[in-house]
Design a protein around this motif. Structure first.
Motif, PDB file in Angstrom:
ATOM      1  N   LYS A  73      -9.069  -6.679   2.822  1.00 38.45           N
ATOM      2  CA  LYS A  73     -10.163  -6.122   3.624  1.00 38.45           C
ATOM      3  C   LYS A  73     -10.048  -6.583   5.074  1.00 38.45           C
ATOM      4  O   LYS A  73     -10.247  -5.794   6.004  1.00 38.45           O
ATOM      5  N   LYS A  74      -9.687  -7.844   5.282  1.00 38.63           N
ATOM      6  CA  LYS A  74      -9.471  -8.354   6.637  1.00 38.63           C
ATOM      7  C   LYS A  74      -8.331  -7.598   7.327  1.00 38.63           C
ATOM      8  O   LYS A  74      -8.304  -7.482   8.541  1.00 38.63           O
ATOM      9  N   ALA A  75      -7.396  -7.071   6.506  1.00 37.86           N
ATOM     10  CA  ALA A  75      -6.257  -6.308   7.035  1.00 37.86           C
ATOM     11  C   ALA A  75      -6.575  -4.825   7.172  1.00 37.86           C
ATOM     12  O   ALA A  75      -5.726  -4.038   7.573  1.00 37.86           O
ATOM     13  N   GLY A  76      -7.798  -4.427   6.782  1.00 41.45           N
ATOM     14  CA  GLY A  76      -8.211  -3.036   6.945  1.00 41.45           C
ATOM     15  C   GLY A  76      -8.067  -2.164   5.711  1.00 41.45           C
ATOM     16  O   GLY A  76      -8.193  -0.947   5.794  1.00 41.45           O
ATOM     17  N   LYS A  77      -7.825  -2.761   4.557  1.00 41.22           N
ATOM     18  CA  LYS A  77      -7.652  -1.971   3.326  1.00 41.22           C
ATOM     19  C   LYS A  77      -8.635  -2.487   2.272  1.00 41.22           C
ATOM     20  O   LYS A  77      -8.608  -3.654   1.894  1.00 41.22           O
ATOM     21  N   THR A  78      -9.487  -1.596   1.786  1.00 41.81           N
ATOM     22  CA  THR A  78     -10.458  -1.964   0.761  1.00 41.81           C
ATOM     23  C   THR A  78      -9.880  -1.692  -0.622  1.00 41.81           C
ATOM     24  O   THR A  78      -9.331  -0.624  -0.879  1.00 41.81           O
ATOM     25  N   LEU A  79      -9.997  -2.680  -1.490  1.00 47.66           N
ATOM     26  CA  LEU A  79      -9.499  -2.575  -2.860  1.00 47.66           C
ATOM     27  C   LEU A  79     -10.652  -2.679  -3.852  1.00 47.66           C
ATOM     28  O   LEU A  79     -11.717  -3.207  -3.508  1.00 47.66           O
ATOM     29  N   PRO A  80     -10.444  -2.219  -5.091  1.00 53.30           N
ATOM     30  CA  PRO A  80     -11.472  -2.423  -6.119  1.00 53.30           C
ATOM     31  C   PRO A  80     -11.721  -3.923  -6.328  1.00 53.30           C
ATOM     32  O   PRO A  80     -10.948  -4.766  -5.857  1.00 53.30           O
ATOM     33  N   ARG A  81     -12.758  -4.270  -7.050  1.00 50.27           N
ATOM     34  CA  ARG A  81     -13.173  -5.666  -7.173  1.00 50.27           C
ATOM     35  C   ARG A  81     -12.354  -6.505  -8.158  1.00 50.27           C
ATOM     36  O   ARG A  81     -12.091  -7.672  -7.904  1.00 50.27           O
ATOM     37  N   THR A  82     -11.962  -5.948  -9.296  1.00 46.71           N
ATOM     38  CA  THR A  82     -11.337  -6.782 -10.328  1.00 46.71           C
ATOM     39  C   THR A  82      -9.822  -6.589 -10.417  1.00 46.71           C
ATOM     40  O   THR A  82      -9.285  -5.565  -9.993  1.00 46.71           O
ATOM     41  N   THR A  83      -9.173  -7.569 -11.000  1.00 48.57           N
ATOM     42  CA  THR A  83      -7.720  -7.496 -11.211  1.00 48.57           C
ATOM     43  C   THR A  83      -7.360  -6.251 -12.010  1.00 48.57           C
ATOM     44  O   THR A  83      -6.422  -5.532 -11.656  1.00 48.57           O
ATOM     45  N   ALA A  84      -8.089  -5.986 -13.080  1.00 47.92           N
ATOM     46  CA  ALA A  84      -7.796  -4.819 -13.922  1.00 47.92           C
ATOM     47  C   ALA A  84      -7.924  -3.512 -13.145  1.00 47.92           C
ATOM     48  O   ALA A  84      -7.102  -2.601 -13.310  1.00 47.92           O
ATOM     49  N   GLU A  85      -8.933  -3.411 -12.274  1.00 47.63           N
ATOM     50  CA  GLU A  85      -9.115  -2.189 -11.476  1.00 47.63           C
ATOM     51  C   GLU A  85      -8.033  -2.052 -10.414  1.00 47.63           C
ATOM     52  O   GLU A  85      -7.518  -0.962 -10.176  1.00 47.63           O
ATOM     53  N   ILE A  86      -7.671  -3.149  -9.773  1.00 46.58           N
ATOM     54  CA  ILE A  86      -6.626  -3.108  -8.749  1.00 46.58           C
ATOM     55  C   ILE A  86      -5.280  -2.754  -9.393  1.00 46.58           C
ATOM     56  O   ILE A  86      -4.473  -2.037  -8.809  1.00 46.58           O
ATOM     57  N   TYR A  87      -5.056  -3.248 -10.605  1.00 46.81           N
ATOM     58  CA  TYR A  87      -3.800  -2.991 -11.321  1.00 46.81           C
ATOM     59  C   TYR A  87      -3.559  -1.495 -11.532  1.00 46.81           C
ATOM     60  O   TYR A  87      -2.419  -1.050 -11.600  1.00 46.81           O
ATOM     61  N   LYS A  88      -4.623  -0.723 -11.595  1.00 45.23           N
ATOM     62  CA  LYS A  88      -4.499   0.735 -11.780  1.00 45.23           C
ATOM     63  C   LYS A  88      -3.973   1.429 -10.519  1.00 45.23           C
ATOM     64  O   LYS A  88      -3.573   2.579 -10.563  1.00 45.23           O
ATOM     65  N   LYS A  89      -4.002   0.751  -9.392  1.00 43.68           N
ATOM     66  CA  LYS A  89      -3.569   1.321  -8.110  1.00 43.68           C
ATOM     67  C   LYS A  89      -2.085   1.050  -7.874  1.00 43.68           C
ATOM     68  O   LYS A  89      -1.505   0.154  -8.464  1.00 43.68           O
ATOM     69  N   GLY A  90      -1.505   1.808  -6.965  1.00 43.16           N
ATOM     70  CA  GLY A  90      -0.146   1.546  -6.528  1.00 43.16           C
ATOM     71  C   GLY A  90       0.924   2.020  -7.482  1.00 43.16           C
ATOM     72  O   GLY A  90       0.656   2.648  -8.506  1.00 43.16           O
ATOM     73  N   LYS A  91       2.143   1.679  -7.144  1.00 45.33           N
ATOM     74  CA  LYS A  91       3.319   2.083  -7.904  1.00 45.33           C
ATOM     75  C   LYS A  91       4.029   0.840  -8.430  1.00 45.33           C
ATOM     76  O   LYS A  91       4.220  -0.126  -7.693  1.00 45.33           O
ATOM     77  N   ALA A  92       4.430   0.881  -9.694  1.00 42.82           N
ATOM     78  CA  ALA A  92       5.120  -0.256 -10.302  1.00 42.82           C
ATOM     79  C   ALA A  92       6.425  -0.560  -9.557  1.00 42.82           C
ATOM     80  O   ALA A  92       7.121   0.349  -9.110  1.00 42.82           O
ATOM     81  N   VAL A  93       6.711  -1.841  -9.425  1.00 40.81           N
ATOM     82  CA  VAL A  93       7.907  -2.310  -8.734  1.00 40.81           C
ATOM     83  C   VAL A  93       8.598  -3.335  -9.626  1.00 40.81           C
ATOM     84  O   VAL A  93       7.937  -4.216 -10.183  1.00 40.81           O
ATOM     85  N   SER A  94       9.910  -3.232  -9.752  1.00 43.37           N
ATOM     86  CA  SER A  94      10.648  -4.221 -10.543  1.00 43.37           C
ATOM     87  C   SER A  94      10.681  -5.553  -9.796  1.00 43.37           C
ATOM     88  O   SER A  94      10.604  -5.593  -8.563  1.00 43.37           O
ATOM     89  N   LYS A  95      10.814  -6.614 -10.550  1.00 41.76           N
ATOM     90  CA  LYS A  95      10.847  -7.950  -9.964  1.00 41.76           C
ATOM     91  C   LYS A  95      11.993  -8.079  -8.955  1.00 41.76           C
ATOM     92  O   LYS A  95      11.859  -8.744  -7.932  1.00 41.76           O
ATOM     93  N   SER A  96      13.097  -7.411  -9.235  1.00 42.20           N
ATOM     94  CA  SER A  96      14.258  -7.494  -8.343  1.00 42.20           C
ATOM     95  C   SER A  96      14.060  -6.720  -7.037  1.00 42.20           C
ATOM     96  O   SER A  96      14.819  -6.913  -6.091  1.00 42.20           O
ATOM     97  N   ASN A  97      13.031  -5.869  -6.970  1.00 38.94           N
ATOM     98  CA  ASN A  97      12.771  -5.069  -5.767  1.00 38.94           C
ATOM     99  C   ASN A  97      11.473  -5.458  -5.055  1.00 38.94           C
ATOM    100  O   ASN A  97      10.968  -4.687  -4.248  1.00 38.94           O
ATOM    101  N   LEU A  98      10.947  -6.626  -5.350  1.00 36.46           N
ATOM    102  CA  LEU A  98       9.708  -7.054  -4.706  1.00 36.46           C
ATOM    103  C   LEU A  98       9.869  -7.145  -3.196  1.00 36.46           C
ATOM    104  O   LEU A  98      10.907  -7.567  -2.696  1.00 36.46           O
ATOM    105  N   GLN A  99       8.810  -6.727  -2.500  1.00 37.36           N
ATOM    106  CA  GLN A  99       8.743  -6.832  -1.045  1.00 37.36           C
ATOM    107  C   GLN A  99       7.488  -7.595  -0.665  1.00 37.36           C
ATOM    108  O   GLN A  99       6.501  -7.605  -1.415  1.00 37.36           O
ATOM    109  N   LYS A 100       7.515  -8.194   0.521  1.00 39.49           N
ATOM    110  CA  LYS A 100       6.333  -8.904   1.014  1.00 39.49           C
ATOM    111  C   LYS A 100       5.128  -7.972   0.963  1.00 39.49           C
ATOM    112  O   LYS A 100       5.211  -6.823   1.372  1.00 39.49           O
TER     113      LYS A 100
END
Length: 154
Positions: A73-100
């Protein structure tokens, strides 16, 4: 004949002009995404040492998703409140392709994602640990390594 040439030139200019615009704007979208992720990381680092508090969403105390929500939120992006809800967002990434800025997820006290952090690069993530508060840990830490269940890129 001049009208045909001028009309053709105008059409070509419009066609290539719009194509150039779409190609040029793409990197800006990627740059904007990495900027808010880098800002979220910076904001997260500012609150290192903040104690853990179940349900906490402020600098008085954070739980894991409260910390993630605060930093993004400090960075300008609002996310859902819980881990489970946030987990539903975004695209899965393999551990070998993690980015900052990718979100890393762990299964701790219940089935499915119940803890999360922000990937920092170099195999490290920042999170609100119930034992250490907001801290930086490695993914190879014996506790977290066996509980890692995946990552998402927003």
């Amino acid at each position: 004949m001049k009208k045909v040439i001028v009309s053709s030139m105008t059409a070509i200019t419009l066609l290539f002009g719009s194509m150039t615009t779409s190609f040029v704007s793409q990197p800006h979208a990627v740059e904007a995404a990495s900027n808010y992720k880098q800002k979220a990381i910076s904001e997260g680092k500012k609150v290192l040492g903040t104690p853990y508090k179940w349900g906490g969403t402020t600098t008085k105390g954070f739980d894991c998703s409260g910390f993630i929500g605060y930093a993004f939120k400090k960075a300008g992006k609002t996310l859902p409140r819980t881990t489970a809800e946030i987990y539903k967002k975004g695209k899965a990434v393999s551990k070998s392709n993690l980015q900052k800025g990718d979100l890393v997820y762990f299964q701790t006290y219940k089935k499915g994602p119940s803890h999360m952090g922000i990937y920092l690069g170099n195999n490290e993530f920042i999170h609100a640990s119930s034992s250490k508060g907001v801290s930086i840990t490695t993914l190879s830490n014996s506790y977290w390594k066996k509980r890692y269940i995946g990552a998402k890129r927003l």
